[in-house]
Scaffold this motif. Structure first.
Motif, mmCIF file in Angstrom:
data_model
loop_
_atom_site.group_PDB
_atom_site.id
_atom_site.type_symbol
_atom_site.label_atom_id
_atom_site.label_comp_id
_atom_site.label_asym_id
_atom_site.label_seq_id
_atom_site.Cartn_x
_atom_site.Cartn_y
_atom_site.Cartn_z
ATOM 1 N N GLU B 8 -28.432 -38.203 -12.241
ATOM 2 C CA GLU B 8 -29.752 -38.539 -10.684
ATOM 3 C C GLU B 8 -28.358 -38.909 -9.901
ATOM 4 O O GLU B 8 -28.306 -39.340 -9.039
ATOM 5 C CB GLU B 8 -30.666 -38.792 -10.954
ATOM 6 C CG GLU B 8 -31.789 -38.073 -11.908
ATOM 7 C CD GLU B 8 -31.750 -37.332 -11.509
ATOM 8 O OE1 GLU B 8 -32.350 -37.359 -9.698
ATOM 9 O OE2 GLU B 8 -32.058 -36.181 -11.735
ATOM 10 N N LYS B 11 -26.272 -37.812 -7.788
ATOM 11 C CA LYS B 11 -26.836 -37.082 -6.678
ATOM 12 C C LYS B 11 -26.745 -37.865 -5.535
ATOM 13 O O LYS B 11 -27.457 -37.884 -3.900
ATOM 14 C CB LYS B 11 -28.534 -36.255 -7.080
ATOM 15 C CG LYS B 11 -27.783 -34.404 -7.502
ATOM 16 C CD LYS B 11 -29.782 -34.056 -7.627
ATOM 17 C CE LYS B 11 -30.208 -34.756 -8.540
ATOM 18 N NZ LYS B 11 -31.358 -34.275 -8.639
ATOM 19 N N GLU B 169 -36.894 -33.138 -4.437
ATOM 20 C CA GLU B 169 -36.983 -31.796 -5.729
ATOM 21 C C GLU B 169 -38.110 -31.077 -4.775
ATOM 22 O O GLU B 169 -38.558 -29.022 -5.107
ATOM 23 C CB GLU B 169 -37.264 -32.385 -6.845
ATOM 24 C CG GLU B 169 -37.225 -33.185 -8.017
ATOM 25 C CD GLU B 169 -37.811 -33.108 -8.647
ATOM 26 O OE1 GLU B 169 -38.553 -33.172 -8.665
ATOM 27 O OE2 GLU B 169 -37.028 -33.757 -9.526
ATOM 28 N N CYS B 172 -37.291 -28.333 -1.322
ATOM 29 C CA CYS B 172 -36.122 -28.134 -1.745
ATOM 30 C C CYS B 172 -36.780 -26.705 -2.341
ATOM 31 O O CYS B 172 -36.428 -26.147 -2.792
ATOM 32 C CB CYS B 172 -34.232 -27.996 -1.763
ATOM 33 S SG CYS B 172 -34.200 -28.414 -3.982
ATOM 34 N N GLY B 173 -37.996 -27.549 -2.454
ATOM 35 C CA GLY B 173 -38.276 -26.085 -4.334
ATOM 36 C C GLY B 173 -38.469 -25.932 -5.301
ATOM 37 O O GLY B 173 -38.388 -25.641 -5.760
ATOM 38 N N ILE B 174 -37.229 -26.615 -5.557
ATOM 39 C CA ILE B 174 -37.038 -26.589 -7.033
ATOM 40 C C ILE B 174 -38.106 -27.059 -8.444
ATOM 41 O O ILE B 174 -37.596 -26.850 -9.533
ATOM 42 C CB ILE B 174 -35.573 -27.259 -7.297
ATOM 43 C CG1 ILE B 174 -34.769 -27.323 -8.431
ATOM 44 C CG2 ILE B 174 -35.419 -29.051 -6.715
ATOM 45 C CD1 ILE B 174 -33.413 -27.630 -8.632
ATOM 46 N N HIS B 175 -38.507 -28.127 -7.971
ATOM 47 C CA HIS B 175 -40.168 -28.438 -8.815
ATOM 48 C C HIS B 175 -40.603 -27.562 -9.471
ATOM 49 O O HIS B 175 -40.590 -28.350 -11.031
ATOM 50 C CB HIS B 175 -41.115 -29.822 -7.994
ATOM 51 C CG HIS B 175 -42.154 -29.901 -8.522
ATOM 52 N ND1 HIS B 175 -41.021 -31.458 -9.075
ATOM 53 C CD2 HIS B 175 -42.989 -30.828 -8.961
ATOM 54 C CE1 HIS B 175 -42.563 -32.160 -9.819
ATOM 55 N NE2 HIS B 175 -43.399 -31.404 -9.430
ATOM 56 N N PRO B 176 -41.352 -26.925 -9.154
ATOM 57 C CA PRO B 176 -41.511 -26.024 -10.610
ATOM 58 C C PRO B 176 -40.268 -25.701 -11.593
ATOM 59 O O PRO B 176 -40.775 -25.181 -12.275
ATOM 60 C CB PRO B 176 -41.897 -24.548 -9.629
ATOM 61 C CG PRO B 176 -41.590 -25.089 -8.117
ATOM 62 C CD PRO B 176 -41.027 -26.156 -7.842
ATOM 63 N N LEU B 177 -39.876 -25.617 -10.910
ATOM 64 C CA LEU B 177 -38.614 -25.322 -12.148
ATOM 65 C C LEU B 177 -38.119 -26.040 -12.567
ATOM 66 O O LEU B 177 -38.491 -25.755 -14.312
ATOM 67 C CB LEU B 177 -37.130 -23.921 -11.760
ATOM 68 C CG LEU B 177 -37.135 -23.191 -11.201
ATOM 69 C CD1 LEU B 177 -35.618 -22.843 -10.389
ATOM 70 C CD2 LEU B 177 -37.318 -21.844 -12.188
ATOM 71 N N ILE B 178 -38.127 -27.616 -12.765
ATOM 72 C CA ILE B 178 -38.176 -28.881 -13.579
ATOM 73 C C ILE B 178 -39.298 -28.900 -14.041
ATOM 74 O O ILE B 178 -38.944 -29.311 -15.602
ATOM 75 C CB ILE B 178 -37.270 -30.517 -12.248
ATOM 76 C CG1 ILE B 178 -36.176 -29.503 -10.902
ATOM 77 C CG2 ILE B 178 -36.846 -30.767 -12.964
ATOM 78 C CD1 ILE B 178 -36.039 -30.511 -10.961
ATOM 79 N N SER B 179 -40.569 -29.062 -12.983
ATOM 80 C CA SER B 179 -41.816 -29.293 -13.770
ATOM 81 C C SER B 179 -41.194 -28.634 -15.738
ATOM 82 O O SER B 179 -42.734 -29.456 -16.155
ATOM 83 C CB SER B 179 -42.347 -29.634 -13.016
ATOM 84 O OG SER B 179 -43.344 -28.316 -12.801
ATOM 85 N N GLY B 184 -38.107 -32.428 -17.578
ATOM 86 C CA GLY B 184 -37.981 -32.639 -16.702
ATOM 87 C C GLY B 184 -39.659 -33.306 -16.355
ATOM 88 O O GLY B 184 -39.997 -33.037 -15.219
ATOM 89 N N LYS B 192 -34.676 -41.336 -12.922
ATOM 90 C CA LYS B 192 -34.349 -40.783 -11.086
ATOM 91 C C LYS B 192 -34.997 -42.245 -10.818
ATOM 92 O O LYS B 192 -33.671 -43.063 -10.444
ATOM 93 C CB LYS B 192 -35.390 -40.764 -10.529
ATOM 94 C CG LYS B 192 -34.775 -38.424 -10.510
ATOM 95 C CD LYS B 192 -35.609 -37.725 -10.073
ATOM 96 C CE LYS B 192 -35.681 -36.569 -9.834
ATOM 97 N NZ LYS B 192 -35.087 -36.212 -9.015
#
Lengths: 293, 345
Positions: B8, B11, B169, B172-179, B184, B192
């Motif tokens: 984090e 990033k 998150e 860019c649409g990465i949230h569904p993958l991370i959560s 996650g 964070k």
């Protein structure tokens, strides 16, 4: 290994997205088949705990997955229908980042192995922002497979893949399906035939049929007909579920899915999974009108 | 966990060459501070310094005499100037004579405002009962204290760097993958927030240090050992600490409030899920009460987040207890916001 859905219901306002979904899944590949709005994605979101069911629960080996929390998520691999990745990260960095999120111990080896599996080794150090839709999806699959998940959820996994990549993906799913439950939602019947052991047909949030593929095909046995007709005008297409139209010298040869004999000259033929889909999900104009009324 | 915090941090600070942006922002901030940090008074600081040097070299027992003499001299010159003007208007002297006289008065006329400031301070501080204070250099410190207001650069930095911590998150649409990953939710959120707080604290310290460094380059730190009451008359109820200690305390409070700001930004990011909305909401929540201070009750302004962020919490509060209560209150709010954020995961 058992994933059980116990009367899972999800309401959005007055609309029922899932209606008492009850099913038990064991090791193998399961296809969720249904038209748009059937509840496939809602069901997947319930499994992954991204949404809370209005009632009912999902159980993993007898334990409520919501109560398991991170312990259940540790067993999950998920590829959503639409997703993005950090565009400034390389594929390798992205895999390393998810390795940390998934507590993968041998992250470097796993990254190399999975990128090779999805044919992205050469692009490992390329930034994700420059990837095509297909490459992004392949990387998504690699991410989903990180940490050897026991439950793999794939929402429209072949969407956006070219035919070569689709075949490659189907083979990949077959390779990795051992010792895990793979659930994938799709519209593409040929993918189901290539991958799935069993399929669940969903409509309006309800299971209308489930079982192995042969059972599904058997359900429309004696309901698929071939008939030669002088033409296939619009009225004909509105009155019958036509799964195929072939031009012949004297007109057209129609493949019709129907409970009764549609024409005097119609002869029965062996059903396929396409016919199953058509039988359960395609509506004739008359049925559509009835439903609208 | 440390691996996630490192990711984090990467990033937040290094990804997309953000370090370059930090260096540029830091450079602009330093340049801006260098050219705007000045003694903001209505007279020449150079003449003021000349007087200070003369007074410094004059034994304390003779300072009063010197000031009295200088006062008389300047008054005589001002009076002579008025007479000259009158003579010129009455045609008693010619234009050339008038110009010559006026030139001779110029120096004294120019010195008068600075001398009046010296005189005012001398009279004011002479009334104070105790200790030997170096009253005359306080304009320099005032320049620093006056400058240490609300740092818009830092606020802008916080919005630009901390908002994407969570909003990135979603955008860019990465949230569904991370959560749906094991770490996650709770652990990632913790990582964070920790990274955001750490980055904010570091940058806040960097910016404060830059202000002090530029002050040191321009004015020197000779007088920072003086009691703070010598330059802030409103702080008589304040414990007897030096200006340097006061500045350190002020910096600590500023950093604490910046950490509070970072937490608020994180929470708003999670709630609103949009970078633009979050930026507007944070700006409204923090800046509006600060900018509309004339419309709000004074006590609100004195203990507000804006006061904390501007470093004026202590100087405005007059009462140490009120300042301490404000700090404790905001820290409790910060912890509560952090807890709400944690619960949302």
């Amino acid at each position: 290994m058992e994933l059980r859905f116990d009367s899972v219901t999800k309401k959005y306002g007055k609309k029922l997205a899932l209606d008492g979904f009850t099913l038990t899944l064991n090791e193998g590949v399961y296809a969720l088949l249904g038209p748009n709005g059937a509840g496939k994605t809602t069901l997947m979101n319930c499994i992954t705990d991204r949404i809370r069911p209005t009632s009912g629960a999902v159980f993993w080996n007898g334990e409520d997955t919501r109560k398991m929390g991170a312990r259940f998520r540790a067993k999950l691999g998920y590829l959503p229908q639409s997703f993005g990745l950090y565009p400034s990260f390389t594929a390798k960095q992205m895999m390393e980042y998810f390795s940390k999120l998934k507590n993968v111990r041998n992250a470097a080896e796993e990254t190399t192995r999975l990128l090779e599996l999805v044919n992205l080794t050469e692009d490992a150090n390329c930034k994700v922002g420059g990837f095509s839709g297909g490459m992004l999806r392949r990387l998504g699959i690699a991410i989903a497979l990180l940490g050897a998940p026991e439950v793999l959820i794939l929402d429209e996994p072949t969407a956006g893949l070219d035919p070569k990549e689709r075949i490659r993906f189907c083979n990949l799913i077959n390779e990795i399906s051992e010792n895990r439950i793979v659930i994938f939602a799709t519209h593409i019947v040929s993918d189901v035939e290539a991958i799935a052991k069993e399929a669940v047909l969903l409509r309006g949030g309800k299971i209308i049929l489930s079982g192995d593929l042969q059972t599904l095909i058997n359900s429309v046995y004696e309901k698929v007909w071939l008939s030669d007709q002088p033409n296939s005008d619009e009225a004909l297409q509105n009155d019958f579920r036509i799964s195929n139209i072939n031009k012949t010298e004297n007109g057209v040869s129609l493949r019709i899915v129907s409970d009764g004999k549609p024409f005097d000259n119609a002869v029965r033929t062996t059903p396929s999974l396409d016919d199953v889909y058509l039988y359960y999900f395609a509506e004739t104009a008359e049925e559509e009108n009835e439903r609208t009324d | 966990m440390s691996g996630l915090i490192k990711s984090e941090m990467y990033k937040l600070l290094l990804d997309r060459k953000k370090w370059l942006l930090i260096i540029i922002a830091f450079g602009i901030k330093c340049t801006f501070a260098f050219f705007t940090m000045r003694i903001n008074v209505g007279f020449s600081a150079g003449i003021y310094r000349e007087y200070i040097n003369i007074l410094s070299e004059t034994p304390e027992e003779n300072r009063g005499e010197y000031i009295e003499k200088e006062k008389c001299r300047l008054e005589e010159i001002i009076s002579a100037k008025a007479q000259t003007e009158s003579d010129y208007h009455n045609d008693i002297i010619s234009l050339d004579e008038f110009k010559a006289y006026m030139n001779s008065y110029y120096d004294a006329e120019h010195k008068q405002p600075a001398f009046e400031a010296i005189l005012e301070k001398y009279q004011r501080y002479s009334e104070l009962p105790d200790e030997e204070r170096i009253y005359y250099y306080d304009l320099d410190i005032q320049a620093l204290l006056g400058y240490l207001g609300f740092d818009y650069f830092l606020f802008l930095f916080a919005v630009i760097f901390i908002v994407p911590c969570f909003c990135g998150e979603y955008s860019c649409g990465i949230h569904p993958l991370i959560s749906v990953t094991e770490n996650g939710r709770g652990k990632l959120y913790f990582a964070k927030i920790t990274a955001a707080i750490f980055v904010m604290a570091i940058i806040s310290l960097m910016f404060c240090t830059a202000d002090f460094a530029i002050y040191g380059i321009k004015f020197g730190f000779e007088n920072c050992g003086m009691p703070i009451q010598t330059v802030r008359r409103t702080l008589f109820n304040f414990p007897a600490i030096s200006i340097a200690q006061y500045l350190v305390l002020n910096t600590v409070i500023k950093v604490l409030f910046d950490v509070c700001l970072a937490t608020v930004i994180c929470l708003m990011s999670v709630l609103l899920k949009s970078a633009i909305l979050t930026a507007f909401a944070v700006a409204a929540a923090v800046l509006m009460p600060w900018l509309m201070n004339s419309l709000l009750p004074q006590w609100i302004n004195r203990i507000s987040v804006g006061a904390g962020l501007s470093g004026t919490l202590l100087t405005c509060s007059e009462n140490v207890l009120l300042a301490v209560l404000s700090i404790v209150f905001h820290m409790i709010i910060t912890v509560m916001l952090g807890y709400i954020l944690w619960c949302r995961t």
